[in-house]
Scaffold this motif. Structure first.
Motif, PDB file in Angstrom:
ATOM      1  N   UNK A 450      -4.411  12.085  17.398  1.00 33.26           N
ATOM      2  CA  UNK A 450      -4.582  13.458  16.897  1.00 33.26           C
ATOM      3  C   UNK A 450      -4.757  13.405  15.382  1.00 33.26           C
ATOM      4  N   UNK A 451      -5.828  14.017  14.891  1.00 39.23           N
ATOM      5  CA  UNK A 451      -6.122  13.983  13.463  1.00 39.23           C
ATOM      6  C   UNK A 451      -5.329  15.053  12.713  1.00 39.23           C
ATOM      7  N   UNK A 452      -4.939  14.702  11.491  1.00 39.90           N
ATOM      8  CA  UNK A 452      -4.043  15.549  10.708  1.00 39.90           C
ATOM      9  C   UNK A 452      -4.699  16.010   9.413  1.00 39.90           C
ATOM     10  N   UNK A 453      -4.131  17.064   8.830  1.00 40.79           N
ATOM     11  CA  UNK A 453      -4.653  17.679   7.602  1.00 40.79           C
ATOM     12  C   UNK A 453      -3.548  17.718   6.562  1.00 40.79           C
ATOM     13  N   UNK A 454      -3.896  17.491   5.295  1.00 39.96           N
ATOM     14  CA  UNK A 454      -2.903  17.571   4.216  1.00 39.96           C
ATOM     15  C   UNK A 454      -3.470  18.391   3.065  1.00 39.96           C
ATOM     16  N   UNK A 455      -2.640  19.322   2.592  1.00 36.82           N
ATOM     17  CA  UNK A 455      -3.021  20.179   1.466  1.00 36.82           C
ATOM     18  C   UNK A 455      -2.560  19.531   0.167  1.00 36.82           C
ATOM     19  N   UNK A 456      -3.494  19.023  -0.613  1.00 35.42           N
ATOM     20  CA  UNK A 456      -3.207  18.424  -1.923  1.00 35.42           C
ATOM     21  C   UNK A 456      -3.120  19.566  -2.936  1.00 35.42           C
ATOM     22  N   UNK A 457      -2.137  20.396  -2.756  1.00 35.88           N
ATOM     23  CA  UNK A 457      -2.124  21.706  -3.403  1.00 35.88           C
ATOM     24  C   UNK A 457      -1.938  21.668  -4.910  1.00 35.88           C
TER      25      UNK A 457
END
Length: 569
Positions: A450-457
């Motif tokens: 399952x592919x994941x997302x990260x917010x480099x906020x």
């Protein structure tokens, strides 16, 4: 056109293979089919949709509805492939390749066509932020403000459509420049892919399930390749890095994801769905209806008047806002908040039970994964008496329940969202590689691949989190090794625009045109930024060539004729 052919042969669609056959199959019949013919066509279409469901694009995706449910809602004619689906298929291939290579697809939030075209040389994907829409792009009488998703739900789709159209213009302009050049000249020309997939912020879905479905449809029709939906309460939504967030029951968000997928299937779109959870930092939840949330809901073991009643009485007496806030603080200090599991542990530790560790272990065995009602029964079995604990007493005046946010809640929710989403997004309070790694591994134990997302906020003060320059440089690649395929600086477009504008405005005030030439024109030339010749960048030359194609002798009115000042660059 059939679903499967679009997925399996996107290049043939782009190149126009069998175009006559496609047009013939897309024509509407003059006379309606007989009932028997209609049934035969319906079953054939259902078979195609079944095949569509089983394609590699949707591996691991769960649909609690059938192909018949989809086809019967499509009307008598199959949906025409949307342009955005071609880019969504491209996005799927891009993510698959990046995941295999364990590298990131990292990008920035763009706010206008200038940024989209300049990013096209370097970024593989474009991100469109709801925060940016709220702060600089809203369409409701141009009211701008903080990110509360209280703008019209067409705002972000309209921005996607604007950027998608800009991509198409610059692709056509660029293609025309190449195709009208000589083969020898074309070898030295830069080739830019302007058709970058767009992933956009759909906030909470902007309302009930019908609103969520309409929003998904509008995004797909506007050219989005993917959207993310967060598990916050519509009407209580806050920016991911603000306080006071209210999340919805897990089942409510799953319904949003199912509704979005169903709507996309009905219109034949392959647009990606990203399930985002804000539960890591959430403090409140709107309802106790889902037993999956029960272990994280907070209550009190101290009896007394409900918090909401105390505050209502104080306000009725005319007490000031700060005084009412102080009363709330005092109430919570006198009524400590704990989960039911914590309450049981407190009761066991204060009981006369000899083997307290065994008693607690037995309670956990009996209550694990159960509802609060079942957990109460398990506690009574172990303790021999009911546990005094209420999640209703501390309810807020709006009727929300207190929630114990954290990574454990986020992991549980994400694992439950995973069968209904293409990617998963954990919104975090700080940039923490160790936390992200732990989260990713727990998710992928249950949902491998399952592919994941990260917010480099930019909400993070990156310099205050102890990163060395080397660690900052490697951060996105370190995340990618753990499955965070898609990473984004959500508001890079806003911050970069602000930085350049401040620097230019400050120097222009004292240095006049020297400031503009040094900071902008010379820099544009050094970076080979095509906006240096902004008329050409906007497509003026392309339009001139369009006009000359249909109107001979138009050179005197050409916008890019000999008198154009852009020839001085």
């Amino acid at each position: 056109m059939l679903f499967r052919s679009r997925l399996s042969h996107p290049v043939s669609v782009l190149l126009g293979t069998n175009l006559r056959q496609m047009r013939a199959s897309s024509s509407l019949p003059l006379d309606p089919p007989s009932p028997d013919e209609e049934t035969k066509i319906f079953h054939a279409r259902c078979a195609e949709v079944e095949s569509f469901f089983k394609s590699p694009r949707f591996a691991g995706i769960k649909r609690p509805y059938t192909a018949k449910d989809v086809v019967s809602k499509q009307g008598s004619f199959p949906p025409v492939p949307l342009p955005g689906s071609l880019l969504s298929d491209k996005l799927f291939a891009l993510f698959a390749r990046a995941a295999k290579e364990k590298r990131p697809v990292h990008t920035m939030g763009a706010i206008d066509p200038v940024q989209v075209t300049q990013m096209a040389r370097y970024q593989e994907v474009v991100y469109v932020s709801g925060w940016a829409a709220s702060s600089v792009l809203t369409t409701a009488n141009n009211e701008v403000g903080p990110d509360l998703s209280d703008y019209p739900y067409t705002t972000v789709p309209n921005q996607v459509h604007r950027l998608f159209r800009a991509q198409q213009l610059h692709d056509r302009k660029h293609y025309d420049e190449r195709m009208t050049a000589t083969p020898e000249a074309r070898k030295s020309m830069e080739q830019i892919d302007y058709l970058r997939p767009i992933i956009a912020d759909a906030d909470t879905g902007h309302g009930g399930i019908s609103s969520v479905m309409k929003l998904a449809k509008i995004f797909a029709e506007s050219g989005a390749s993917g959207i993310h939906l967060e598990d916050q309460l519509h009407g209580g939504k806050k920016c991911g890095h603000q306080a006071g967030k209210v999340i919805v029951p897990t089942s409510t968000h799953i319904t949003r994801l199912i509704a979005s997928r169903f709507q996309l299937d009905v219109i034949g779109s392959t647009m990606h769905l990203i399930a985002r959870t804000d539960s890591e930092s959430a403090k409140l939840i709107s309802s106790t209806v889902d037993k999956n949330d029960h272990e994280f809901i907070l209550g009190t073991m101290v009896e007394g008047t409900p918090l909401a009643e105390v505050l209502d009485e104080a306000e009725a007496q005319g007490k000031s806002g700060p005084a009412v806030d102080n009363l709330e603080k005092e109430w919570l200090e006198k009524h400590p908040l704990v989960t039911f599991d914590q309450a049981v542990e407190i009761e066991i530790n204060s009981s006369q039970i000899a083997d307290k560790a065994s008693a607690l272990s037995e309670y956990k065995r009996l209550s694990s994964g159960r509802s609060n009602l079942q957990a109460r029964q398990a506690a009574k079995h172990v303790l021999g008496t009911d546990v005094r604990w209420s999640w209703d007493l501390p309810k807020t005046r709006e009727g929300y329940y207190h929630f114990k946010g954290g990574v454990e809640a986020a992991i549980k929710r994400s694992n439950l969202f995973a069968p209904y989403a293409d990617l998963l997004w954990l919104e975090t309070k700080k940039p923490d590689l160790e936390q992200a790694t732990g989260f990713a591994r727990r998710i992928r134990e249950v949902h491998p691949g399952k592919m994941l997302v990260y917010n480099l906020s930019p909400s993070f003060n990156w310099s205050a989190h102890g990163f060395t320059d080397d660690k900052l440089k490697s951060f996105v690649w370190d995340l990618a090794k753990e499955g965070f395929v898609f990473q984004l600086i959500s508001l890079a477009g806003i911050h970069s625009t602000a930085t350049v504008t401040v620097e230019l405005a400050r120097r222009f005030q004292s240095d006049g045109m020297l400031a503009y030439v040094e900071l902008i024109q010379r820099k544009e030339k050094e970076l080979e930024c095509d906006v240096l010749t902004h008329q050409k960048w906007s497509g003026a030359g392309y339009i001139d060539r369009m006009l000359s194609t249909v109107m001979s002798g138009s050179s005197s009115t050409s916008g890019m004729g000999a008198d154009s000042t852009e020839h001085t660059f």
